[in-house]
Write an enzyme that holds these catalytic residues in place. Structure first.
Site, PDB file in Angstrom:
ATOM      1  N   HIS A  67       0.870  -1.139   0.035  1.00 31.43           N
ATOM      2  CA  HIS A  67      -0.091   0.197   0.080  1.00 31.43           C
ATOM      3  C   HIS A  67       0.757   1.163   0.058  1.00 31.43           C
ATOM      4  O   HIS A  67       1.430   1.519   0.888  1.00 31.43           O
ATOM      5  CB  HIS A  67      -0.976   0.036   1.245  1.00 31.43           C
ATOM      6  N   PRO A  68       0.905   2.133  -1.205  1.00 33.22           N
ATOM      7  CA  PRO A  68       1.672   3.412  -0.933  1.00 33.22           C
ATOM      8  C   PRO A  68       1.071   4.342   0.039  1.00 33.22           C
ATOM      9  O   PRO A  68      -0.064   4.101   0.399  1.00 33.22           O
ATOM     10  CB  PRO A  68       1.182   3.976  -2.489  1.00 33.22           C
ATOM     11  N   GLU A  85      -8.338   4.263  -5.831  1.00 33.60           N
ATOM     12  CA  GLU A  85      -8.933   4.605  -4.662  1.00 33.60           C
ATOM     13  C   GLU A  85      -8.640   5.898  -4.034  1.00 33.60           C
ATOM     14  O   GLU A  85      -9.482   6.453  -3.273  1.00 33.60           O
ATOM     15  CB  GLU A  85      -8.625   3.352  -3.584  1.00 33.60           C
ATOM     16  N   PHE A 115       0.276   5.112   7.401  1.00 32.34           N
ATOM     17  CA  PHE A 115      -0.800   5.246   7.805  1.00 32.34           C
ATOM     18  C   PHE A 115      -1.870   4.583   6.662  1.00 32.34           C
ATOM     19  O   PHE A 115      -1.380   4.916   5.357  1.00 32.34           O
ATOM     20  CB  PHE A 115      -1.173   6.819   7.916  1.00 32.34           C
ATOM     21  N   ILE A 117      -5.671   4.039   5.615  1.00 34.45           N
ATOM     22  CA  ILE A 117      -6.990   4.197   5.306  1.00 34.45           C
ATOM     23  C   ILE A 117      -7.713   3.871   4.164  1.00 34.45           C
ATOM     24  O   ILE A 117      -7.292   3.920   3.033  1.00 34.45           O
ATOM     25  CB  ILE A 117      -7.289   5.698   5.682  1.00 34.45           C
ATOM     26  N   ALA A 119      -9.396   4.680   1.320  1.00 32.29           N
ATOM     27  CA  ALA A 119      -9.368   6.199   0.833  1.00 32.29           C
ATOM     28  C   ALA A 119     -10.723   6.447  -0.405  1.00 32.29           C
ATOM     29  O   ALA A 119     -11.295   7.429  -0.434  1.00 32.29           O
ATOM     30  CB  ALA A 119      -8.206   6.383  -0.180  1.00 32.29           C
TER      31      ALA A 119
END
Ligand code: 2AL
Length: 164
Positions: A67-68, A85, A115, A117, A119
């Site tokens: 995940h970037p 996303e 972090f 989330i 998105a």
């Protein structure tokens, strides 16, 4: 997007390859492939969420490799999904981009991982607000919060991969 009945009949390795972009947790993919055939999309989503319910810190850290950061131009195997996303994050807003970069850095300094989330459906401002809120979490609370976001991302990607 493939149909559920097609997914049910795929050879195991092809079914696993189709699920791989949903989340970088091979155990989840293998368990979902093994649970076929699914009678409905609801059953598929329910089983996927149940398997994901067993995730802990180890699975979170395993998944984060794919995940970037929020606000960064995604690269790597899941880049297209991440870009789509994060499309609501207006990358033309330099101030927002800077605030996200600073927020990501504070989060990483506090929790020693990026972090995460869900998105999709969130504006950059909503993401920034969520980041500020989650920075106040304890380590244990934040593992729980990040895992729930990982489950949401995973299930959204699953819904995009297998349809009626
Ligand atoms: N760091 C992140 O939260 N990344 C991401 N959130 C998404 O919904 N897709 C991502 O790649």
């Amino acid at each position: 997007m493939i149909a559920l009945n097609h997914f049910n009949q795929l050879p195991g390795n092809e079914a696993a390859a189709l699920l791989q972009p949903c989340v970088a947790i091979p155990g989840w993919t293998a368990a979902l492939v093994a649970a076929r055939p699914f009678a409905s999309l609801v059953a598929l989503q329910q089983t996927a969420r149940e398997i994901a319910g067993a995730w802990g810190r180890a699975e979170l850290e395993q998944a984060l490799s794919a995940h970037p950061r929020i606000g960064e131009k995604p690269a790597g195997s899941h880049a297209a999904l991440s870009r789509q996303e994060q499309s609501a994050v207006d990358d033309g807003d330099a101030q927002l981009a800077r605030a996200l970069r600073e927020g990501n850095a504070r989060y990483e300094a506090r929790f020693s991982r990026i972090f995460l989330i869900r998105a999709k459906g969130r504006s950059g401002e909503e993401i920034l607000h969520a980041l500020e809120q989650r920075l106040t979490n304890s380590d244990a609370e934040e593992i729980t919060a990040a895992l729930e976001q990982l489950r949401e991302i995973t299930l959204l990607r699953l819904a995009g991969a297998i349809g009626e």
